[in-house]
Motif scaffolding. Structure first.
Motif, PDB file in Angstrom:
ATOM      1  N   ASP A 163       8.484 -12.318  -6.959  1.00 57.33           N
ATOM      2  CA  ASP A 163       7.223 -11.879  -6.576  1.00 57.33           C
ATOM      3  C   ASP A 163       6.731 -12.299  -4.815  1.00 57.33           C
ATOM      4  OD1 ASP A 163       6.571 -10.871  -9.044  1.00 57.33           O
ATOM      5  OD2 ASP A 163       5.055 -12.306  -9.593  1.00 57.33           O
ATOM      6  N   VAL A 164       7.313 -13.807  -4.847  1.00 54.64           N
ATOM      7  CA  VAL A 164       7.201 -14.152  -3.290  1.00 54.64           C
ATOM      8  C   VAL A 164       7.778 -13.171  -2.413  1.00 54.64           C
ATOM      9  CG1 VAL A 164       7.370 -16.014  -1.813  1.00 54.64           C
ATOM     10  CG2 VAL A 164       6.955 -16.347  -4.228  1.00 54.64           C
ATOM     11  N   VAL A 165       9.102 -12.822  -2.615  1.00 55.23           N
ATOM     12  CA  VAL A 165       9.856 -11.941  -1.713  1.00 55.23           C
ATOM     13  C   VAL A 165       9.202 -10.569  -1.608  1.00 55.23           C
ATOM     14  CG1 VAL A 165      11.912 -10.687  -1.197  1.00 55.23           C
ATOM     15  CG2 VAL A 165      11.686 -13.194  -2.017  1.00 55.23           C
ATOM     16  N   VAL A 166       8.819  -9.891  -2.882  1.00 58.16           N
ATOM     17  CA  VAL A 166       8.069  -8.739  -2.889  1.00 58.16           C
ATOM     18  C   VAL A 166       6.639  -8.873  -2.134  1.00 58.16           C
ATOM     19  CG1 VAL A 166       6.982  -6.911  -4.321  1.00 58.16           C
ATOM     20  CG2 VAL A 166       9.342  -7.936  -5.038  1.00 58.16           C
ATOM     21  N   ALA A 167       6.074  -9.785  -2.264  1.00 60.15           N
ATOM     22  CA  ALA A 167       4.623  -9.808  -1.642  1.00 60.15           C
ATOM     23  C   ALA A 167       4.877  -9.811  -0.110  1.00 60.15           C
ATOM     24  CB  ALA A 167       3.951 -11.179  -1.951  1.00 60.15           C
ATOM     25  N   ASN A 225       4.272  -6.284   4.839  1.00 63.82           N
ATOM     26  CA  ASN A 225       4.703  -5.636   5.822  1.00 63.82           C
ATOM     27  C   ASN A 225       4.709  -4.269   5.761  1.00 63.82           C
ATOM     28  OD1 ASN A 225       7.532  -4.195   6.972  1.00 63.82           O
ATOM     29  ND2 ASN A 225       6.655  -6.158   8.355  1.00 63.82           N
ATOM     30  N   ALA A 226       4.596  -3.686   4.608  1.00 67.05           N
ATOM     31  CA  ALA A 226       4.732  -2.237   4.513  1.00 67.05           C
ATOM     32  C   ALA A 226       3.381  -1.721   4.536  1.00 67.05           C
ATOM     33  CB  ALA A 226       5.209  -1.910   2.680  1.00 67.05           C
ATOM     34  N   ARG A 227       2.475  -2.300   4.260  1.00 64.90           N
ATOM     35  CA  ARG A 227       0.877  -1.875   4.411  1.00 64.90           C
ATOM     36  C   ARG A 227       0.478  -2.333   5.806  1.00 64.90           C
ATOM     37  NH1 ARG A 227      -1.629  -4.404  -1.200  1.00 64.90           N
ATOM     38  NH2 ARG A 227      -0.906  -2.734  -2.595  1.00 64.90           N
ATOM     39  N   LEU A 228       0.927  -3.357   6.454  1.00 59.66           N
ATOM     40  CA  LEU A 228       0.306  -3.577   7.820  1.00 59.66           C
ATOM     41  C   LEU A 228       1.282  -3.423   8.952  1.00 59.66           C
ATOM     42  CD1 LEU A 228      -1.246  -7.236   6.866  1.00 59.66           C
ATOM     43  CD2 LEU A 228      -2.416  -5.087   6.832  1.00 59.66           C
ATOM     44  N   ARG A 229       2.808  -3.014   8.720  1.00 60.42           N
ATOM     45  CA  ARG A 229       3.548  -2.821   9.646  1.00 60.42           C
ATOM     46  C   ARG A 229       3.666  -3.610  10.693  1.00 60.42           C
ATOM     47  NH1 ARG A 229       6.999   0.533   7.057  1.00 60.42           N
ATOM     48  NH2 ARG A 229       5.914   2.053   5.557  1.00 60.42           N
ATOM     49  N   GLY A 230       3.488  -5.110  10.644  1.00 53.86           N
ATOM     50  CA  GLY A 230       3.393  -6.083  11.629  1.00 53.86           C
ATOM     51  C   GLY A 230       4.743  -6.456  11.977  1.00 53.86           C
ATOM     52  N   PRO A 290       4.491   5.824  -2.892  1.00 57.00           N
ATOM     53  CA  PRO A 290       4.405   4.958  -1.962  1.00 57.00           C
ATOM     54  C   PRO A 290       4.939   3.607  -1.877  1.00 57.00           C
ATOM     55  CG  PRO A 290       2.343   5.889  -2.654  1.00 57.00           C
ATOM     56  CD  PRO A 290       3.342   6.159  -3.534  1.00 57.00           C
ATOM     57  N   LEU A 291       5.745   3.046  -0.745  1.00 56.81           N
ATOM     58  CA  LEU A 291       6.582   2.054  -0.718  1.00 56.81           C
ATOM     59  C   LEU A 291       5.684   0.744  -1.380  1.00 56.81           C
ATOM     60  CD1 LEU A 291       9.085   0.556   0.065  1.00 56.81           C
ATOM     61  CD2 LEU A 291       8.208   0.147   2.418  1.00 56.81           C
ATOM     62  N   PRO A 292       4.566   0.328  -1.217  1.00 51.14           N
ATOM     63  CA  PRO A 292       3.988  -0.760  -1.664  1.00 51.14           C
ATOM     64  C   PRO A 292       3.866  -0.776  -3.046  1.00 51.14           C
ATOM     65  CG  PRO A 292       2.633   0.014   0.144  1.00 51.14           C
ATOM     66  CD  PRO A 292       3.751   0.935  -0.106  1.00 51.14           C
TER      67      PRO A 292
END
Length: 294
Positions: free
Chosen positions: A175-179, A184-189, A157-159
């Motif tokens: 960490d800030v960039v990955v967060a 985005n990977a979880r919410l797809r907004g 899984p991407l996250p």
């Protein structure tokens, strides 16, 4: 002890004993420098081998400088002190390699964030954009990005893959960039491109600040090196070419006094090195399975 030209001299046995101690200490430093600590699991064996080789070379230089100083001055404390100073020169007065690696990692992260933003602008998904940016990424980030791409290829899984990537990079700025990518990977907004633009700008600003700080500290280190070399040079010239002037240092009391001076020098250099150390922020992303910081 005996008297020579009105000055108290240390007996030859005293010098022989301390010379033997110096040689034994040099051999110990050489062994530690060549072999290092017990090898453990490391994701960067090439860097570790280079560091061990560098320690071995510094130990050899330290032994050579210590023996040369002992021969020229016949001061045991000076020989040991100069040998240790040369062997630990990079650690005490050299460049801040750890901070330089952090700056290079931060610059690579900023470049990768901008590249990822531009790739996403082509209306492709995050799963496709990440492999497309790996080839043009900075060498300091490429191994971690390659691992990320490999995890995506095996359908992780991407996250979770992104969180493991943050653990591989091991940097609070990453960490800030990955967060942002994980959210985005979880919410797809929408709006990921704007977020990456803001993060890249923030990373660039942090990079500029750290570069200015490192430049100012580099000038301070250079001043300390110049002052130390001048002091040691004057002492060396007096010890070799004007022995009568420094004859009191050839006594046991003089060697003890020289040891106190060397200890004060060492304490000052250690203090300056500690002041130049950069305090890194704690990371906040957690491992997807254990819940601990990656």
């Amino acid at each position: 002890m005996g008297f020579v030209n009105g000055a108290v001299r240390t007996p030859p046995e005293f010098l022989v004993a301390f010379t033997a101690a110096l040689v034994g200490l040099g051999i110990l430093v050489l062994v530690l420098g060549v072999h290092g600590r017990i090898p453990g699991p490391s994701s960067r064996p090439g860097l570790r081998r280079g560091a061990v080789a560098g320690l071995g070379q510094q130990a050899l230089l330290g032994i050579g400088a210590g023996v040369l100083t002992l021969v020229l001055t016949r001061w045991v404390v000076a020989g040991i002190g100069i040998g240790l100073l040369v062997a630990c020169w990079q650690r005490l007065l050299g460049g801040n390699a750890e901070e330089n690696r952090g700056i290079a990692r931060l610059e690579g992260l900023a470049n990768w964030t901008e590249s990822l933003r531009d790739t996403i602008a082509g209306a492709i998904g995050l799963e496709q954009a990440i492999p497309a940016t790996t080839a043009t990424s900075a060498p300091v980030l490429r191994p971690s990005l390659n691992l990320l791409v490999d995890r995506l290829r095996i359908r992780e899984p991407l996250p979770d893959a992104l969180l493991r990537f943050a653990g591989d990079v091991d940097d609070p700025s990453a960490d800030v960039v990955v967060a942002a990518l994980v959210l985005n990977a979880r919410l797809r907004g929408p709006g990921l491109r704007d977020v990456l633009t803001a993060l890249a700008t923030s990373t660039r600003e942090e990079l500029d600040v750290r570069r200015r700080i490192e430049a100012s500290r580099r000038s301070i280190r250079r001043s300390v090196q110049i002052v130390l070399l001048i002091v040691l040079g004057v002492m060396g010239v007096l010890a070799v070419f004007n022995r009568d002037y420094v004859a009191p240092y050839s006594t046991v009391a003089g060697q003890i006094a020289l040891m106190v001076v060397a200890a004060l020098f060492l304490a000052g250099l250690t203090w300056l090195r500690r002041l130049a150390k950069v305090e890194s922020h704690e990371r906040f992303l957690t491992h997807p399975e254990t819940g601990r910081t990656t």
